[in-house]
Design a protein around this motif. Structure first.
Motif, PDB file in Angstrom:
ATOM      1  N   HIS A 148       0.825  -1.211   0.000  1.00 63.17           N
ATOM      2  CA  HIS A 148       0.000   0.000   0.000  1.00 63.17           C
ATOM      3  C   HIS A 148       0.861   1.264   0.000  1.00 63.17           C
ATOM      4  O   HIS A 148       0.677   2.188   0.790  1.00 63.17           O
ATOM      5  CB  HIS A 148      -1.047   0.023   1.128  1.00 63.17           C
ATOM      6  N   PHE A 179       4.856  -4.994  -5.818  1.00 65.27           N
ATOM      7  CA  PHE A 179       4.010  -3.881  -5.404  1.00 65.27           C
ATOM      8  C   PHE A 179       2.611  -4.405  -5.102  1.00 65.27           C
ATOM      9  O   PHE A 179       1.910  -4.880  -6.003  1.00 65.27           O
ATOM     10  CB  PHE A 179       3.921  -2.822  -6.507  1.00 65.27           C
ATOM     11  N   ILE A 183      -1.000  -3.278  -4.026  1.00 69.20           N
ATOM     12  CA  ILE A 183      -1.747  -2.026  -4.094  1.00 69.20           C
ATOM     13  C   ILE A 183      -3.114  -2.180  -3.436  1.00 69.20           C
ATOM     14  O   ILE A 183      -3.830  -3.149  -3.691  1.00 69.20           O
ATOM     15  CB  ILE A 183      -1.919  -1.580  -5.560  1.00 69.20           C
ATOM     16  N   ASP A 185      -6.658   2.829  -3.077  1.00 61.76           N
ATOM     17  CA  ASP A 185      -5.611   3.579  -3.782  1.00 61.76           C
ATOM     18  C   ASP A 185      -5.765   3.404  -5.287  1.00 61.76           C
ATOM     19  O   ASP A 185      -5.608   4.365  -6.062  1.00 61.76           O
ATOM     20  CB  ASP A 185      -4.224   3.097  -3.349  1.00 61.76           C
ATOM     21  N   ASP A 186      -6.074   2.176  -5.703  1.00 60.10           N
ATOM     22  CA  ASP A 186      -6.263   1.901  -7.127  1.00 60.10           C
ATOM     23  C   ASP A 186      -7.465   2.659  -7.670  1.00 60.10           C
ATOM     24  O   ASP A 186      -7.435   3.172  -8.797  1.00 60.10           O
ATOM     25  CB  ASP A 186      -6.437   0.397  -7.343  1.00 60.10           C
ATOM     26  N   LYS A 223      -1.025   1.706 -11.561  1.00 57.06           N
ATOM     27  CA  LYS A 223      -0.512   0.341 -11.738  1.00 57.06           C
ATOM     28  C   LYS A 223      -0.007   0.137 -13.165  1.00 57.06           C
ATOM     29  O   LYS A 223       0.997  -0.564 -13.387  1.00 57.06           O
ATOM     30  CB  LYS A 223      -1.580  -0.686 -11.382  1.00 57.06           C
ATOM     31  N   VAL A 277      -3.141  -5.713  -7.346  1.00 50.31           N
ATOM     32  CA  VAL A 277      -4.183  -5.009  -6.609  1.00 50.31           C
ATOM     33  C   VAL A 277      -4.884  -6.003  -5.693  1.00 50.31           C
ATOM     34  O   VAL A 277      -5.241  -7.106  -6.117  1.00 50.31           O
ATOM     35  CB  VAL A 277      -5.193  -4.353  -7.564  1.00 50.31           C
ATOM     36  N   HIS A 291      -6.024   1.036   2.062  1.00 53.12           N
ATOM     37  CA  HIS A 291      -4.684   1.562   2.301  1.00 53.12           C
ATOM     38  C   HIS A 291      -4.317   1.384   3.778  1.00 53.12           C
ATOM     39  O   HIS A 291      -5.007   1.897   4.663  1.00 53.12           O
ATOM     40  CB  HIS A 291      -4.623   3.050   1.928  1.00 53.12           C
TER      41      HIS A 291
END
Length: 297
Positions: free
Chosen positions: A197, A222, A224, A228-229, A236, A254, A260
């Motif tokens: 995150h 990463f 995510i 946030d996405d 991304k 993701v 987050h």
């Protein structure tokens, strides 16, 4: 979505492979992590408060390592709430997997840890003003890189760190970009980087962390958060494109429904609901362990 021997995947659910070769390696590593957790958990660890000299002062930190032997070093970058018990616990847990771990206070230029406690609220203006005060100096040009070089030099000076093995680095929230900056600042030394995150990985500024991809030699991961996405759906894709263009192995995933901060147990409530998600946090942890077992061997 492969090219040559490396694949840069974006996932909305459980991830697959970078390449057939990498998939085998990661499957073996993940399998080991899944089938022998007791072995890893049995490694007793020693935690010591230490001070690390940097070009800008002295950083308070904790150094955590198995009781005997020398291991690959790991640098943990905290989230925005800094060095506190929850981050000590993350450091101890990865150390118990067989790593020598440094968890520094990222705000040492302003205050010693702990800086925030459980009463912190992202909705409290005074708390947010203090947070801005803490994070400001770390955002100055070159500050993170200077710190990363000093922290890894500290690790390499410890007998509990096996310098024949690459360094790993992991970060949460604001620590995500710091992982990228660390990998770019010490490409010959850092073999793996994991952002969970991470905030501000992709910006429209010339110093955006994702633009550092060509300087990185590490294998990257990463994770995510879904919100946030939702706020930045193209991040991304830009991450994927940057690391693919640089031919750096990077997995971008993701986590559906995860907010987050989902990896950190002491996150404050958001709209009365918990941010921490144990199932997602455990899945992220298994990805971290597999990454380190593959890239820091």
């Amino acid at each position: 979505m492969t090219h040559d021997d490396q694949d840069h995947n974006i996932h909305e659910g459980p991830s697959h492979d970078w390449s057939r070769r990498d998939f085998v390696a990661l499957s073996v590593a993940a399998g080991l992590a899944a089938t022998v957790p007791a072995l890893a958990a049995e490694l007793p660890v020693i935690e010591t408060n230490v001070e690390v000299k940097t070009p800008d002062g002295t950083s308070d930190a904790v150094f955590i390592h198995p009781a005997t032997g020398s291991y690959a070093g790991v640098l943990v970058w905290t989230d925005a709430l800094g060095l506190r018990p929850a981050m000590h616990d993350i450091g101890k847990r990865i150390a118990a997997e067989g790593y020598s771990v440094l968890v520094p206070n990222p705000f040492y230029r302003t205050a010693k840890a702990p800086v925030f406690d459980a009463s912190f609220s992202f909705q409290n203006q005074a708390d947010m003003a203090k947070l801005q005060q803490m994070t400001g100096p770390l955002k100055e040009p070159g500050a993170a890189e200077k710190d990363a070089i000093a922290y890894i030099a500290f690790l390499d000076a410890q007998p509990q760190v096996n310098k024949a093995k690459k360094i790993g680095t992991q970060g949460y929230c604001m620590g995500g970009p710091l992982v990228v900056q660390t990998a770019a600042a010490l490409p010959k030394r850092v073999g793996a980087g994991a952002s969970f995150h991470g905030g501000g990985l992709v910006t429209d500024k010339p110093d955006s962390p994702h633009l550092l991809a060509p300087k990185i030699k590490a294998r990257m991961y990463f994770g995510i958060a879904s919100n946030d996405d939702a706020r930045q759906p193209d991040a991304k894709d830009k991450l994927k494109q940057a690391f693919a263009a640089a031919n750096v192995p990077a997995e971008i995933e993701v986590y559906p429904g995860a907010l987050h901060g989902w990896c950190v147990p002491d996150m404050p409530l958001q709209d009365g609901k918990p941010i921490y998600s144990k199932p997602d946090a455990e899945r992220a942890w298994s990805k971290l362990v597999a990454l380190y077992k593959t890239a820091l061997a």
